[in-house]
Design an enzyme around this catalytic site. Structure first.
Site: not given
Ligand code: NAD
Length: 554
Positions: A248, A271, A411
């Site tokens: 996580e 997850d 989120n």
């Molecule tokens: P991560 O750090 O693995 O990936 C983030 C990605 O966003 C990276 O590829 C980065 O290059 C890109 N990024 C950053 N700034 C950017 C910009 N200005 N323009 C375009 N791309 C940009 O993170 P993650 O695990 O993929 O999570 C990302 C978001 O998704 C978080 O806010 C997380 O809370 C959310 N999330 C939501 C759910 C859900 O609601 N079901 C589930 C998982 C993750």
């Protein structure tokens, strides 16, 4: 003077602790609901006020106090206090008011709680395993009081929601996720264990905060990090070989690697990658029932190419292959855009997880130009960057699609790529919208739109219940694919008329039982289950679900 406990524990012949020890055990405590007979038999006379309340009356009292709290963080603190005093009452309140409580015990408030963890810290919950414990992790696990652990959620706190590195303060997330396992799918809290691997933090403000609860040192990296994580995994295997280990909120530099390393060796999943894939795919299946489109005809553009983006894309690809496309055709229907622009073949130094989606195509530096060039039917935000689905982007989506599908999944709420109001307004009420954190219904031109919440809580608790109940040896992508299909089927036509692509949270227990069934079916089909197949898997799943009603002790 020699220090001694002031409390003498007397045990009842049933084995239960009595008196003060009983009141102070959250798993056994019933507070004012202990019956006359229990008060007599279990040495409780005088330790409780005389009036005996029902659990329903206690719930009312909790809600009155809870609703009087001045803000969401205070509500969170109050609920965590209740969890530490009377676990069954806590779960009764959460389960009977899940829509009201979910945003407090999970996103968005849990994000705020993690940001304030050091300041609001009262008593520890879960296991903190720090880099100083290297070489002794098995001993640390043995300090956990519960004998039979079946469900572990573990983080190293480096990517907490979209809030970044919160170090040991990220513990709120495994704690919150396990509450959802129990509340949404009835995984018994007695077998749940939240873990934080405190490998340090690179967050300067935490390192300078005197109230920070974690190790004040830079994060372990490279071999030292891998050895530490591996020692933890080996210790878990030794002590609790049947445990499911949910990874996580690891940063993506580690998340993909750890998942690849362990997914075929132990019972584990991530997850953020797989659970998110499941919930987003389910939302897409529902949206297609509204647009009457076919999955294999969709073009999907992701803002964000990390764990969530690639996790969702991989599951969409699996689903498209299932519907007849080749892998390369399916991948070409998914485009990723990261912080440097559109992921295309000619870009250099791309991280490995992005390579399968680096297509031949013109580089586009930003989202607006990418939407114009690719003309996606589905736009998914998982970048952690708010206000990136601009008016121009959403108007373009509306121009190209009668019903554009827009999921702003980042989120907490403060990080959502757009608000529900923006999504509906800028597409003239035509968007099929879902978000990661909840938004209130929106009125636009006399019509009410109810945004769906693409909350992972729709998927991981049910998958977890299924895995634990059939003692599955592995968690596979196929399980998430079937979980997504099962979730989509629980959305009714009435839900769809409001634009809702997920069932209401009030139905989450039943939904989780259905998902657990779909998960276990895959385990049985693939020879991964450790227990014989029950005659009726759905009834078996229901029978395994935790019920927070008070038992009669004597
Ligand atoms: P991560 O750090 O693995 O990936 C983030 C990605 O966003 C990276 O590829 C980065 O290059 C890109 N990024 C950053 N700034 C950017 C910009 N200005 N323009 C375009 N791309 C940009 O993170 P993650 O695990 O993929 O999570 C990302 C978001 O998704 C978080 O806010 C997380 O809370 C959310 N999330 C939501 C759910 C859900 O609601 N079901 C589930 C998982 C993750």
């Amino acid at each position: 003077m020699e220090e001694r406990s002031r409390h003498k524990v007397i045990y009842h012949k049933s084995g239960l602790p009595t008196g003060f020890a009983l009141l102070n055990d959250p798993a056994l405590n019933k507070g004012t609901a202990f019956t006359e007979n229990e008060r007599n038999e279990l040495n409780l006379r005088g330790l409780l006020p005389p009036h005996i309340h029902t659990q329903e009356e206690q719930v009312e009292r909790v809600l009155v106090n809870y609703r009087a709290k001045p803000n969401d963080l205070e509500k969170y603190i109050f609920m965590m206090g209740l969890q530490g005093r009377n676990e069954r009452l806590f779960y009764r309140v959460v389960m009977s008011h899940i829509e009201e409580l979910m945003p407090i015990i999970y996103t968005p408030t849990v994000g705020k709680a993690c940001q304030e963890y050091g300041n609001i810290f009262r008593r520890p919950r879960g296991l903190f395993i720090s880099a100083n414990d290297k070489g002794f992790i098995l001993d640390v696990l043995k300090n956990w009081p519960q004998q039979d652990v079946r469900c572990i959620v573990v983080t190293d706190g480096e990517r907490i929601l979209g809030l970044g590195d919160l170090g040991a303060d990220g513990m709120g997330i495994p704690v919150g996720k396990l509450v959802l396992y129990s509340a949404c799918a009835g995984v018994d809290p007695a077998v749940c264990l939240p873990v934080t691997l405190d490998v340090g933090t690179d967050n300067a403000s935490l390192l300078n905060n005197p109230l920070y609860i974690g190790l004040k040192q830079p994060r372990l990296r490279g071999e030292a990090y891998d050895e530490f994580v591996d020692e933890f995994i080996q210790a878990v295997l030794k002590l609790w070989p049947k445990a499911l280990v949910q990874l996580e909120d690891f940063a993506n530099i580690n998340a993909f690697r750890l998942l690849d390393k362990y997914k075929n060796r132990i019972c584990t999943f991530d997850d953020d990658i797989q659970g998110t894939g499941g919930v987003a795919l389910a939302g897409i299946y529902s949206a297609l029932r509204i647009t009457k489109g076919k999955l294999i005809d969709q073009r999907v553009l992701f803002l964000g190419a990390g764990e969530a983006g690639v996790g969702i894309a991989d599951l969409i690809v699996a689903a498209m292959i299932d519907e007849g496309l080749s892998e390369s055709e399916a991948r070409r229907r998914c485009w990723l855009l990261d912080s440097k622009g559109l992921v295309v073949k000619k870009r250099t130094h791309l991280a490995e997880h992005k390579l399968p989606y680096a297509h031949d195509g013109e580089f586009q530096p930003d989202l607006e130009s990418a939407v114009k060039a690719i003309k996606p039917n589905i736009l998914i935000g998982c970048s952690g960057k708010p206000s990136t689905f601009t008016r121009a982007v959403l108007e373009e989506m509306g121009k190209n699609n009668e019903r554009p599908v827009v999921f702003a999944l980042s989120n907490p709420t403060s990080k959502a790529e757009c608000t529900a109001q923006e999504a509906y307004t800028w597409t003239d009420g035509r968007a099929i919208f879902a978000s990661g954190s909840p938004f209130q219904p929106v009125s636009y031109k006399g019509k009410t739109y109810v945004p769906g919440q693409g909350n992972n809580a729709y998927v991981f608790p049910g998958v977890g219940l299924g895995v634990i109940a059939c003692e599955a040896k592995r968690v596979t992508d196929e399980m998430f694919f079937h979980a997504a299909k099962a979730l989509a089927k629980t959305v009714t036509s009435d839900d769809l008329t409001f634009g809702l692509v997920y069932p209401p949270l009030t139905r989450i227990r039943e939904v989780s039982a259905v998902i657990a069934t779909a998960t276990a079916e895959v385990a049985y089909e693939r020879g991964l289950a450790g227990k014989p197949r029950p005659e009726n898997i759905l009834s078996y799943m229901r029978s395994q679900m935790y019920d927070p009603s008070y038992p009669k002790f004597v």
